[in-house]
Design a protein around this motif. Structure first.
Motif, PDB file in Angstrom:
ATOM      1  N   SER A 251      37.419  52.797  33.914  1.00 49.01           N
ATOM      2  CA  SER A 251      38.054  52.144  34.599  1.00 49.01           C
ATOM      3  C   SER A 251      38.871  50.809  34.104  1.00 49.01           C
ATOM      4  CB  SER A 251      37.500  51.359  35.287  1.00 49.01           C
ATOM      5  OG  SER A 251      37.000  50.269  34.820  1.00 49.01           O
TER       6      SER A 251
ATOM      7  N   ARG B 122      42.571  48.652  34.704  1.00 46.72           N
ATOM      8  CA  ARG B 122      42.505  47.213  34.430  1.00 46.72           C
ATOM      9  C   ARG B 122      43.444  46.699  33.312  1.00 46.72           C
ATOM     10  NH1 ARG B 122      36.764  45.046  36.137  1.00 46.72           N
ATOM     11  NH2 ARG B 122      35.519  46.974  37.203  1.00 46.72           N
TER      12      ARG B 122
ATOM     13  N   GLU C 100      46.889  46.710  34.990  1.00 45.11           N
ATOM     14  CA  GLU C 100      47.007  46.044  35.882  1.00 45.11           C
ATOM     15  C   GLU C 100      47.719  44.765  35.699  1.00 45.11           C
ATOM     16  OE1 GLU C 100      43.267  46.439  38.102  1.00 45.11           O
ATOM     17  OE2 GLU C 100      44.022  47.932  39.859  1.00 45.11           O
ATOM     18  N   ILE C 101      47.453  44.622  34.405  1.00 47.76           N
ATOM     19  CA  ILE C 101      46.598  43.108  34.068  1.00 47.76           C
ATOM     20  C   ILE C 101      48.172  43.703  32.679  1.00 47.76           C
ATOM     21  CG2 ILE C 101      45.689  41.197  32.449  1.00 47.76           C
ATOM     22  CD1 ILE C 101      43.757  42.259  33.304  1.00 47.76           C
TER      23      ILE C 101
ATOM     24  N   GLU D 218      46.074  36.198  41.166  1.00 42.02           N
ATOM     25  CA  GLU D 218      45.881  38.276  40.386  1.00 42.02           C
ATOM     26  C   GLU D 218      45.357  38.175  39.543  1.00 42.02           C
ATOM     27  OE1 GLU D 218      46.054  40.485  42.865  1.00 42.02           O
ATOM     28  OE2 GLU D 218      46.287  39.136  44.316  1.00 42.02           O
TER      29      GLU D 218
ATOM     30  N   ARG E 111      40.847  39.631  38.562  1.00 39.03           N
ATOM     31  CA  ARG E 111      40.916  40.827  37.634  1.00 39.03           C
ATOM     32  C   ARG E 111      40.094  40.413  36.587  1.00 39.03           C
ATOM     33  NH1 ARG E 111      44.694  41.935  41.083  1.00 39.03           N
ATOM     34  NH2 ARG E 111      45.781  43.794  40.960  1.00 39.03           N
TER      35      ARG E 111
ATOM     36  N   ARG F  13      36.302  39.616  37.766  1.00 38.73           N
ATOM     37  CA  ARG F  13      35.981  40.903  37.597  1.00 38.73           C
ATOM     38  C   ARG F  13      35.175  41.498  36.366  1.00 38.73           C
ATOM     39  NH1 ARG F  13      40.021  43.374  42.301  1.00 38.73           N
ATOM     40  NH2 ARG F  13      38.405  42.080  43.680  1.00 38.73           N
TER      41      ARG F  13
ATOM     42  N   ASP G 214      40.138  33.806  33.104  1.00 36.69           N
ATOM     43  CA  ASP G 214      39.232  32.862  34.432  1.00 36.69           C
ATOM     44  C   ASP G 214      39.797  31.702  34.094  1.00 36.69           C
ATOM     45  OD1 ASP G 214      38.476  33.113  36.658  1.00 36.69           O
ATOM     46  OD2 ASP G 214      36.610  33.730  36.191  1.00 36.69           O
TER      47      ASP G 214
END
Length: 113
Positions: free
Chosen positions: A20, A24, A27-28, A47, A51, A54, A75
Motif C-alpha cells: 500500500s 500512500r 496520495e500524500i 487530510e 494519512r 494511519r 501528524d
C-alpha cells in the motif's frame, strides 16, 4: 494462536502494508502539492495528517521505525498548524512532510518489506 501462526499473520499484514505504500506516497504527494492551490489549506493539512496518523499507527509495529517516526512528526506538526498560528511554522511542517515522502520512497526503492 501459536507463534508460527502469529508470525504468518503478521507477515501477511506487513506485506499488505508494504504493497500500500506506493498509493500512500502518491496520495500524500498529491495533497502536499495542493496546499498552495486551495482556498483553505487547513482541509489539505487535515487530510495529510490523517494519512500520516494511519501510517504512524502501524509502521513501527511492523518494523518500519523510521517511517513511523516520520509519520508521527507530520501528524503532530499538522495538529499544531491546525491549532493556530504560532504553534508550528509552515516550513517545519513542509520539511516534515518531505521527510515522510522521502522515507516512503526509500522503503519502496529498497524493495524490502
Amino acid at each position: 494462536m501459536t507463534g508460527a501462526v502469529a508470525e504468518s499473520v503478521l507477515g501477511g499484514i506487513k506485506n499488505r502494508f508494504f504493497a500500500s505504500l506506493d498509493e500512500r506516497l502518491a496520495e500524500i504527494e498529491t495533497l502536499f502539492h495542493l496546499i498552495g492551490e486551495c482556498d483553505d489549506p487547513s482541509v489539505v493539512f487535515k487530510e495529510i495528517g490523517l494519512r500520516a496518523h494511519r501510517i504512524s499507527g502501524v509502521a513501527a509495529t511492523l518494523g518500519y521505525e523510521r517511517l513511523g517516526q516520520a509519520a508521527a512528526l507530520v501528524d503532530q506538526s499538522v495538529l499544531d498548524i491546525i491549532a493556530g498560528p504560532g504553534n508550528e511554522s509552515l516550513q517545519s511542517t513542509f520539511d516534515a512532510i518531505e521527510a515522510l515522502l522521502d522515507e516512503l520512497d526509500r522503503i519502496m526503492e529498497s524493495g524490502s518489506n
